[in-house]
Write a protein that holds these residues in place. Structure first.
Motif, PDB file in Angstrom:
ATOM      1  N   GLU A   1      41.230  43.614  38.006  1.00  0.00           N
ATOM      2  CA  GLU A   1      41.325  42.278  37.417  1.00  0.00           C
ATOM      3  C   GLU A   1      40.917  42.293  35.944  1.00  0.00           C
ATOM      4  O   GLU A   1      41.572  41.680  35.094  1.00  0.00           O
ATOM      5  N   THR A   2      39.851  42.989  35.629  1.00  0.00           N
ATOM      6  CA  THR A   2      39.371  43.043  34.247  1.00  0.00           C
ATOM      7  C   THR A   2      40.342  43.813  33.363  1.00  0.00           C
ATOM      8  O   THR A   2      40.566  43.445  32.208  1.00  0.00           O
TER       9      THR A   2
ATOM     10  N   SER B   1      53.702  42.694  36.875  1.00  0.00           N
ATOM     11  CA  SER B   1      53.859  43.989  37.558  1.00  0.00           C
ATOM     12  C   SER B   1      53.551  45.144  36.615  1.00  0.00           C
ATOM     13  O   SER B   1      52.973  46.148  37.032  1.00  0.00           O
ATOM     14  N   ALA B   2      53.926  45.006  35.345  1.00  0.00           N
ATOM     15  CA  ALA B   2      53.616  46.066  34.370  1.00  0.00           C
ATOM     16  C   ALA B   2      52.107  46.171  34.153  1.00  0.00           C
ATOM     17  O   ALA B   2      51.564  47.276  34.030  1.00  0.00           O
ATOM     18  N   LYS B   3      51.408  45.022  34.121  1.00  0.00           N
ATOM     19  CA  LYS B   3      49.947  45.040  33.996  1.00  0.00           C
ATOM     20  C   LYS B   3      49.330  45.757  35.185  1.00  0.00           C
ATOM     21  O   LYS B   3      48.454  46.619  35.019  1.00  0.00           O
TER      22      LYS B   3
ATOM     23  N   PHE C   1      36.307  47.967  30.580  1.00  0.00           N
ATOM     24  CA  PHE C   1      37.419  47.056  30.310  1.00  0.00           C
ATOM     25  C   PHE C   1      36.928  45.768  29.668  1.00  0.00           C
ATOM     26  O   PHE C   1      37.572  45.208  28.785  1.00  0.00           O
ATOM     27  N   ASN C   2      35.757  45.289  30.101  1.00  0.00           N
ATOM     28  CA  ASN C   2      35.194  44.073  29.502  1.00  0.00           C
ATOM     29  C   ASN C   2      34.912  44.260  28.015  1.00  0.00           C
ATOM     30  O   ASN C   2      35.037  43.315  27.234  1.00  0.00           O
ATOM     31  N   CYS C   3      34.525  45.467  27.621  1.00  0.00           N
ATOM     32  CA  CYS C   3      34.305  45.742  26.197  1.00  0.00           C
ATOM     33  C   CYS C   3      35.584  45.461  25.415  1.00  0.00           C
ATOM     34  O   CYS C   3      35.557  44.879  24.324  1.00  0.00           O
ATOM     35  N   GLN C   4      36.698  45.872  25.982  1.00  0.00           N
ATOM     36  CA  GLN C   4      37.976  45.693  25.301  1.00  0.00           C
ATOM     37  C   GLN C   4      38.476  44.251  25.389  1.00  0.00           C
ATOM     38  O   GLN C   4      39.095  43.751  24.454  1.00  0.00           O
ATOM     39  N   VAL C   5      38.192  43.571  26.502  1.00  0.00           N
ATOM     40  CA  VAL C   5      38.529  42.145  26.604  1.00  0.00           C
ATOM     41  C   VAL C   5      37.829  41.395  25.485  1.00  0.00           C
ATOM     42  O   VAL C   5      38.440  40.600  24.763  1.00  0.00           O
ATOM     43  N   THR C   6      36.540  41.663  25.322  1.00  0.00           N
ATOM     44  CA  THR C   6      35.749  40.999  24.285  1.00  0.00           C
ATOM     45  C   THR C   6      36.292  41.312  22.894  1.00  0.00           C
ATOM     46  O   THR C   6      36.384  40.427  22.034  1.00  0.00           O
ATOM     47  N   ASP C   7      36.685  42.566  22.672  1.00  0.00           N
ATOM     48  CA  ASP C   7      37.241  42.973  21.380  1.00  0.00           C
ATOM     49  C   ASP C   7      38.515  42.193  21.059  1.00  0.00           C
ATOM     50  O   ASP C   7      38.661  41.651  19.964  1.00  0.00           O
TER      51      ASP C   7
END
Length: 167
Positions: free
Chosen positions: A43-44, A73-75, A100-106
């Motif tokens: 999910e993240t 679907s690609a995600k 992944f959260n680090c990159q979401v925040t970025d």
């Protein structure tokens, strides 16, 4: 006299107690972090791609072009591939989610600050690869498990490095 004895016993009891050790504090910190950390890597990861798309869409809008967002679907496929690659497959779900959260925040930060509308897509990708905040965040994901990550290993955990390597 009774108060003197009670106070003496309290002082003696406090002075005899063993001070808290660093190891105990570290264990408590890791346990608390574990209990408070989400465990949703798929999910993240998909959220990371969504936020990247929002940034790229803002850039496309700023230059007057259209942008096609990544399909669901690609995600899903991209994230499944990332989770099974060598960088992520031996990590716990919590550590994967943290990375992944680090990159979401970025990506959210870039979009919210307006950087996405002022930079080219290669520059946006490069800023993720060398961004101090992303690097520090990834280091914290590893430090919570008492592991270290070197500067040359950090790009292995970033979205575009994984996509470019075809993993």
């Amino acid at each position: 006299m009774k108060h003197f004895i009670l106070i003496s016993c309290l002082i003696f009891g406090i002075s005899c107690s063993e001070p808290k050790k660093f190891e105990d504090s570290y264990k408590e910190t890791v346990l608390l972090q574990y209990l408070m950390t989400a465990n949703a890597p798929q999910e993240t990861c998909e959220s990371m791609i969504t936020n990247k798309d929002l940034c790229f869409k803002a850039y496309a809008t700023s230059i007057g072009t259209t942008f096609t967002e990544t399909t669901a679907s690609a995600k899903t496929n991209t994230c499944q591939s990332m989770l099974s690659n060598t960088a992520y497959k031996n990590m716990s779900g919590i550590a994967q989610t943290c990375a992944f959260n680090c990159q979401v925040t970025d990506w959210k930060s870039k979009t919210d600050s307006g950087v996405c509308t002022k930079s080219t897509i290669p520059a946006l990708i490069e800023s993720s690869l060398v961004g101090a905040s992303v690097n520090a965040c990834l280091r914290s994901c590893f430090s919570s498990t008492n592991n270290q990550i070197s500067a040359d290993q950090i790009p292995l955990y970033l979205l575009f490095n994984n996509i470019q390597n075809g993993e």
